[in-house]
Write a protein that holds these residues in place. Sequence first.
Motif, PDB file in Angstrom:
ATOM      1  N   ARG A 287       0.718  -1.173   0.188  1.00  9.99           N
ATOM      2  CA  ARG A 287       0.067  -0.048  -0.052  1.00  9.99           C
ATOM      3  C   ARG A 287       0.841   1.250   0.008  1.00  9.99           C
ATOM      4  NH1 ARG A 287      -2.158   3.191   3.984  1.00  9.99           N
ATOM      5  NH2 ARG A 287      -1.384   2.180   5.432  1.00  9.99           N
ATOM      6  N   GLY A 289       1.833   5.333  -1.086  1.00 11.24           N
ATOM      7  CA  GLY A 289       0.997   6.614  -1.336  1.00 11.24           C
ATOM      8  C   GLY A 289       1.405   7.063  -2.475  1.00 11.24           C
ATOM      9  N   ASP A 290       1.208   8.580  -2.612  1.00 10.01           N
ATOM     10  CA  ASP A 290       1.792   9.195  -4.115  1.00 10.01           C
ATOM     11  C   ASP A 290       3.140   9.382  -4.249  1.00 10.01           C
ATOM     12  OD1 ASP A 290       1.517  10.736  -6.127  1.00 10.01           O
ATOM     13  OD2 ASP A 290       0.948  12.561  -5.276  1.00 10.01           O
ATOM     14  N   THR A 325       3.989  -0.653   3.353  1.00 15.70           N
ATOM     15  CA  THR A 325       3.318   0.491   3.391  1.00 15.70           C
ATOM     16  C   THR A 325       4.457   1.774   3.263  1.00 15.70           C
ATOM     17  OG1 THR A 325       1.844  -0.423   4.997  1.00 15.70           O
ATOM     18  CG2 THR A 325       1.810   2.157   4.825  1.00 15.70           C
ATOM     19  N   ASP A 327       3.952   6.009   2.813  1.00 16.88           N
ATOM     20  CA  ASP A 327       3.274   7.005   2.905  1.00 16.88           C
ATOM     21  C   ASP A 327       3.999   8.261   2.845  1.00 16.88           C
ATOM     22  OD1 ASP A 327       1.157   8.377   5.456  1.00 16.88           O
ATOM     23  OD2 ASP A 327       0.533   8.373   3.161  1.00 16.88           O
ATOM     24  N   THR A 329       3.465  12.071   3.735  1.00 15.53           N
ATOM     25  CA  THR A 329       2.662  12.834   4.164  1.00 15.53           C
ATOM     26  C   THR A 329       3.290  14.228   5.024  1.00 15.53           C
ATOM     27  OG1 THR A 329       2.590  11.794   6.660  1.00 15.53           O
ATOM     28  CG2 THR A 329       0.746  11.131   5.066  1.00 15.53           C
TER      29      THR A 329
END
Length: 389
Positions: A287, A289-290, A325, A327, A329
């Motif tokens: 998973r 992110g961008d 994962t 991410d 952010t």
Amino acid sequence: MTRPSPHPPEVPRAPFWMRRPRALEISTPFVITAALAVGAATLPFHGHPVGGIVGLLVSAAGVVAGYCIPLAGLVLLAAAPLVTGALGADPVVQWQVSMFGAFLLALRGLSGLLTGLVVGAADFLALGLSAGSFGLTDPVAYIAGASALAAAAAGSAIRGQRQYWSALQQTTREAVAGRDAAVQRSVAEERLRIARDLHDTLGHEIAVLGMHLGAAEVRLPAGADASRGHLEAARGSVKSLLAETQEILQVLRSERDEDATSPAASHTGLPDLVEDLRAAGMDVRARVGDLSRELPPQVSAAVYRIAQEALTNAQRHGTGPIRLTVDVTGSAVEVEVANAVGDATEGGGRGLVGMRERASAAGGRLEVSTDGGRFRVRAVLPVAEGALR
């Protein structure tokens, strides 16, 4: 490449009774099953078989529940001898099952103090009520309560010792790996220093010598063919020496330059990395992110390399599916890889050391934890310089 020490320090070995950490977790349920079977076989000889059956069922339910919901298992194990005594049956078998169950619960991670007090109090009261004295004058009740406390304390102590030896061995491996990495860095730096010295001094002098020989050959008078031949031979030797010096410099710099010809690692390559690992048979559940967001080159490379090393370690030392994962952010990039803990293996620890160094070099940090049978590696890297400081 530096060679490892011929006599590396040994990783501390746990006592022989601690070298099979899951043996007790596997064998204790068999002991409990045997106790339940004996209790079931002797039910026809008791005056209140219904109470005995109910108590055995509650005990069995407590053992099973302890694997999924430890607190529920604790309540059922403590209730079994009380229910058995309340129904008029002898709670001896349920007391024994609750004692082994307390040991198993504490061994698997439940608080030894809580487990011992709850099961011990229940056993004391159940045996006391069965004797008609609330346990105050019945020595068997005291034995039942004390044995439950001792069993829970033993399970908690064994779990603590297991964690201690595991942490000690892991710390030793990482210390040895860190020392080896420091030695390798020192050797690599020394090789580069020698290469620079050769390039700046010997290489320069050889080039100057070739120039002088060429100038001397041009200025030779007519008829000095023999001298001209010697000078040409000397110039040829100088060229050979210069070529050999370049080869030596290439060898000395090979450890650092071998990555220079490969494409720079980037976080945008993570999807391809995951697909390659899946094609190789790994169960990677990713998973991300961008990934289109632009990151500093060092952070981008660290994200890719940390994820790559963590996935490799998870496949090598873990079991089951691997969760990745990634991410982005705000001011930080988070990379987390989690997998079920496999059997203890003799790992070198170099992967964790390398990931920590990459994270630190990028201005971030690496966190390693084991919780509930799952091993997690989590890296937090700043997107903007100084974001984590």
